[in-house]
Design a protein around this motif. Structure first.
Motif, mmCIF file in Angstrom:
data_model
loop_
_atom_site.group_PDB
_atom_site.id
_atom_site.type_symbol
_atom_site.label_atom_id
_atom_site.label_comp_id
_atom_site.label_asym_id
_atom_site.label_seq_id
_atom_site.Cartn_x
_atom_site.Cartn_y
_atom_site.Cartn_z
ATOM 1 N N GLY A 181 0.829 -1.202 0.000
ATOM 2 C CA GLY A 181 0.000 0.000 0.000
ATOM 3 C C GLY A 181 0.861 1.249 0.000
ATOM 4 N N THR A 182 0.496 2.227 0.822
ATOM 5 C CA THR A 182 1.201 3.504 0.876
ATOM 6 C C THR A 182 2.463 3.398 1.728
ATOM 7 O OG1 THR A 182 -0.894 4.690 0.667
ATOM 8 C CG2 THR A 182 0.988 5.939 1.520
ATOM 9 N N PRO A 183 3.630 3.814 1.205
ATOM 10 C CA PRO A 183 4.857 3.768 2.006
ATOM 11 C C PRO A 183 4.961 4.964 2.940
ATOM 12 C CG PRO A 183 5.348 4.623 -0.165
ATOM 13 C CD PRO A 183 3.876 4.278 -0.177
ATOM 14 N N ALA A 184 5.809 4.840 3.949
ATOM 15 C CA ALA A 184 6.100 5.956 4.850
ATOM 16 C C ALA A 184 7.205 6.805 4.235
ATOM 17 C CB ALA A 184 6.542 5.442 6.213
ATOM 18 N N VAL A 185 6.959 8.114 4.122
ATOM 19 C CA VAL A 185 7.933 9.033 3.531
ATOM 20 C C VAL A 185 8.109 10.246 4.429
ATOM 21 C CG1 VAL A 185 7.215 8.263 1.230
ATOM 22 C CG2 VAL A 185 6.280 10.384 2.167
ATOM 23 N N ALA A 186 9.195 10.972 4.196
ATOM 24 C CA ALA A 186 9.489 12.153 4.995
ATOM 25 C C ALA A 186 8.778 13.383 4.442
ATOM 26 C CB ALA A 186 10.996 12.393 5.015
ATOM 27 N N PRO A 187 8.457 14.346 5.298
ATOM 28 C CA PRO A 187 7.898 15.611 4.815
ATOM 29 C C PRO A 187 8.875 16.280 3.842
ATOM 30 C CG PRO A 187 7.728 15.447 7.202
ATOM 31 C CD PRO A 187 8.603 14.321 6.763
ATOM 32 N N ASP A 206 -0.468 -5.658 3.447
ATOM 33 C CA ASP A 206 0.005 -6.943 3.960
ATOM 34 C C ASP A 206 1.316 -6.813 4.714
ATOM 35 O OD1 ASP A 206 -1.967 -8.906 2.653
ATOM 36 O OD2 ASP A 206 -1.331 -7.655 0.976
ATOM 37 N N TYR A 207 2.077 -5.774 4.420
ATOM 38 C CA TYR A 207 3.337 -5.481 5.097
ATOM 39 C C TYR A 207 3.556 -3.982 4.992
ATOM 40 C CZ TYR A 207 4.035 -6.954 0.245
ATOM 41 O OH TYR A 207 3.868 -7.157 -1.100
ATOM 42 N N ILE A 208 4.553 -3.496 5.697
ATOM 43 C CA ILE A 208 4.769 -2.047 5.800
ATOM 44 C C ILE A 208 6.033 -1.671 5.019
ATOM 45 C CG2 ILE A 208 5.184 -0.136 7.397
ATOM 46 C CD1 ILE A 208 2.353 -1.417 7.574
ATOM 47 N N LYS A 209 5.959 -0.563 4.282
ATOM 48 C CA LYS A 209 7.084 -0.111 3.466
ATOM 49 C C LYS A 209 7.608 1.232 3.970
ATOM 50 C CE LYS A 209 9.688 0.103 -0.373
ATOM 51 N NZ LYS A 209 9.067 0.225 -1.709
ATOM 52 N N LEU A 210 8.934 1.333 4.100
ATOM 53 C CA LEU A 210 9.609 2.560 4.502
ATOM 54 C C LEU A 210 10.526 3.026 3.374
ATOM 55 C CD1 LEU A 210 10.878 1.442 8.046
ATOM 56 C CD2 LEU A 210 8.695 2.540 7.503
ATOM 57 N N ILE A 211 10.517 4.314 3.078
ATOM 58 C CA ILE A 211 11.492 4.888 2.154
ATOM 59 C C ILE A 211 12.623 5.456 3.005
ATOM 60 C CG2 ILE A 211 11.940 6.564 0.338
ATOM 61 C CD1 ILE A 211 10.029 4.336 -0.503
ATOM 62 N N VAL A 212 13.777 4.801 2.926
ATOM 63 C CA VAL A 212 14.937 5.215 3.724
ATOM 64 C C VAL A 212 15.864 6.000 2.812
ATOM 65 C CG1 VAL A 212 16.809 4.459 5.219
ATOM 66 C CG2 VAL A 212 14.684 3.127 5.108
ATOM 67 N N LEU A 272 12.050 5.770 11.878
ATOM 68 C CA LEU A 272 12.138 4.471 11.202
ATOM 69 C C LEU A 272 12.055 3.334 12.208
ATOM 70 C CD1 LEU A 272 15.008 5.365 8.716
ATOM 71 C CD2 LEU A 272 12.625 4.930 8.095
ATOM 72 N N THR A 273 12.761 3.482 13.305
ATOM 73 C CA THR A 273 12.750 2.437 14.330
ATOM 74 C C THR A 273 11.374 2.315 14.976
ATOM 75 O OG1 THR A 273 15.109 2.785 14.764
ATOM 76 C CG2 THR A 273 13.830 1.674 16.481
ATOM 77 N N ALA A 274 10.726 3.451 15.228
ATOM 78 C CA ALA A 274 9.399 3.429 15.855
ATOM 79 C C ALA A 274 8.374 2.756 14.947
ATOM 80 C CB ALA A 274 8.959 4.849 16.194
ATOM 81 N N ILE A 275 8.410 3.061 13.651
ATOM 82 C CA ILE A 275 7.468 2.430 12.716
ATOM 83 C C ILE A 275 7.718 0.932 12.645
ATOM 84 C CG2 ILE A 275 6.740 2.297 10.308
ATOM 85 C CD1 ILE A 275 7.372 5.283 10.055
ATOM 86 N N THR A 276 8.981 0.545 12.584
ATOM 87 C CA THR A 276 9.310 -0.879 12.517
ATOM 88 C C THR A 276 8.818 -1.616 13.752
ATOM 89 O OG1 THR A 276 11.256 -0.405 11.156
ATOM 90 C CG2 THR A 276 11.190 -2.527 12.282
#
Length: 399
Positions: free
Chosen positions: A148-154, A189-195, A205-209
């Motif tokens: 779905g939607t990834p986590a991104v920075a402002p 189904d799983y969580i996506k992070l843009i690092v 990043l650690t908190a979301i994980t």
């Protein structure tokens, strides 16, 4: 045009990262009944009982002597009694292939995947959620999961995409709970992070994980440099997608992967494409050597292509066919042919908790690919597809 380090990084960020986040945007308009006819034709035979005789079965390590495999009501069966018999002439039977990094677009995407024997697709960013929700469970077509939607920075390139959901922009660790629960509510189904650097900070990043793990969700990280890979490893993500082009993964970083059990999805097909654009400082040899280092360290490696049809993205690996190329690139990076086949069958099934596929066993989904030749002797044999079954329904292979 002169491209310095900052410009080069910005180019890669805008092309690769926006592409990863935006690949599903146009799917809303394109999805629907336009491709329904092939699916209906394929699904019609899903309940038929078929005995595939004289097939050599890949068991994860070797090809068996010729034997019989039964397809019974969409699953691998036990008894051939009453089945229609198909003599496969000694061809090799593989579990349906799994692409661990795609960006789904519409029903035509699934058709293209199925025609190349890719029976499961793992989408790594797609929004709005109605796109992937509408493509789930279509009979006779490739089965999908999605981040779905990834986590991104402002202020990140992705956050400036006009259709990017505001709930995907995370300002700090205090928003981790809301981000994860929003994704779960939408069916991710799983969580996506843009690092990226700059990007989401380590604490966020650690908190979301941690929050995702508390809800029983795996965490995927997009990271394309050794520095951002280190950040993702510190956050304790489950899988890191892509492999650096600017410098090969170091033995120390590979050791961190191995020590934490982090899984690598190198997407060599995409890396090869970007290396071919002539961007100074980017070398495919770095990506290839990085995979070799990860393998030597004992890191689990999965086959993923980053297939997409996103306008404006300069590298668009084709759905389905690119997975066969990915297997060839993995072998070129030092994996054995058996390891490459496992990277697209049993290993992604195990890594993503898909307990009903990835192997040819009684009770598993009848996701099957019949190929001419011996892919253990020459990985290119996976391209010589004779027949494909998706959940027991036969699908016509690409010509």
């Amino acid at each position: 045009m002169c491209i310095n380090e900052s410009t080069r990084r910005e180019f890669f960020k805008n092309a690769a990262v926006i592409g990863a986040a935006a690949a599903g945007v146009q799917a809303v308009a394109a999805s629907g009944a336009a491709h329904a006819a092939p699916r209906s034709a394929a699904a019609a035979g899903s309940g038929e009982k078929v005995a595939l005789t004289n097939v050599r079965v890949f068991d994860g390590r070797v090809l068996s002597a010729p034997r019989t495999v039964v397809i019974d009501n969409g699953l691998i069966g036990i008894s051939a009694f009453g089945a229609r018999t198909v003599d496969c002439g000694g061809a090799a039977l593989l579990p349906g292939l799994i692409d661990s990094h795609i960006h789904v677009q519409n029903e035509g995407t699934l058709e293209q995947l199925a025609s190349f024997g890719v029976t499961t697709g793992l989408d790594m960013a797609c929004f709005p959620p109605s796109v992937f929700q509408g493509l789930r469970g279509l009979p006779g077509l490739t089965d999908i999961r999605s981040a779905g939607t990834p986590a991104v920075a402002p202020g990140s390139p992705q956050s400036r995409i006009p259709t990017f959901p505001p709930s995907g922009v995370v300002t700090g660790p205090e928003q981790a709970h809301q981000f994860v629960t929003d994704r779960i509510a939408e069916g991710s189904d799983y969580i996506k992070l843009i690092v990226d650097s700059p990007g989401l900070d380590q604490a966020t990043l650690t908190a979301i994980t941690r929050k995702a793990h508390a809800f029983g969700r795996l965490v995927m990280a997009h990271a394309v440099t050794n520095a951002t890979i280190g950040t993702a490893l510190t956050a304790n993500v489950d899988m890191i997608h892509h492999v650096p082009l600017d410098a090969a993964v170091t033995a120390a970083i590979a050791g961190r992967y191995a020590g934490s059990g982090t899984i690598a999805v190198p997407t060599l097909t995409m890396m090869e494409g970007f290396a071919g654009l002539g961007i100074p400082g980017y070398s495919y040899a770095n990506a290839r050597d990085g995979v070799a280092t990860l393998r030597q360290a004992g890191v689990r490696i999965l086959a993923g292509t980053d297939s997409n049809h996103t306008p404006g993205i300069p590298v668009q690996p084709a759905f389905g066919s690119s997975l066969h190329h990915e297997l060839e690139l993995l072998v070129g990076a030092g994996l054995s042919t058996a390891e490459a086949l496992r990277s697209a069958t049993c290993l992604p099934a195990r890594s993503f908790g898909l307990r009903d596929r990835g192997a040819i066993r009684p009770g598993y989904r009848a996701d099957l690919v019949l190929v001419d030749g011996d892919p253990l002797a020459d990985i290119r044999a996976t391209r010589a597809i004779q027949r494909v079954w998706v959940g027991g329904a036969e699908y016509p292979p690409a010509s």
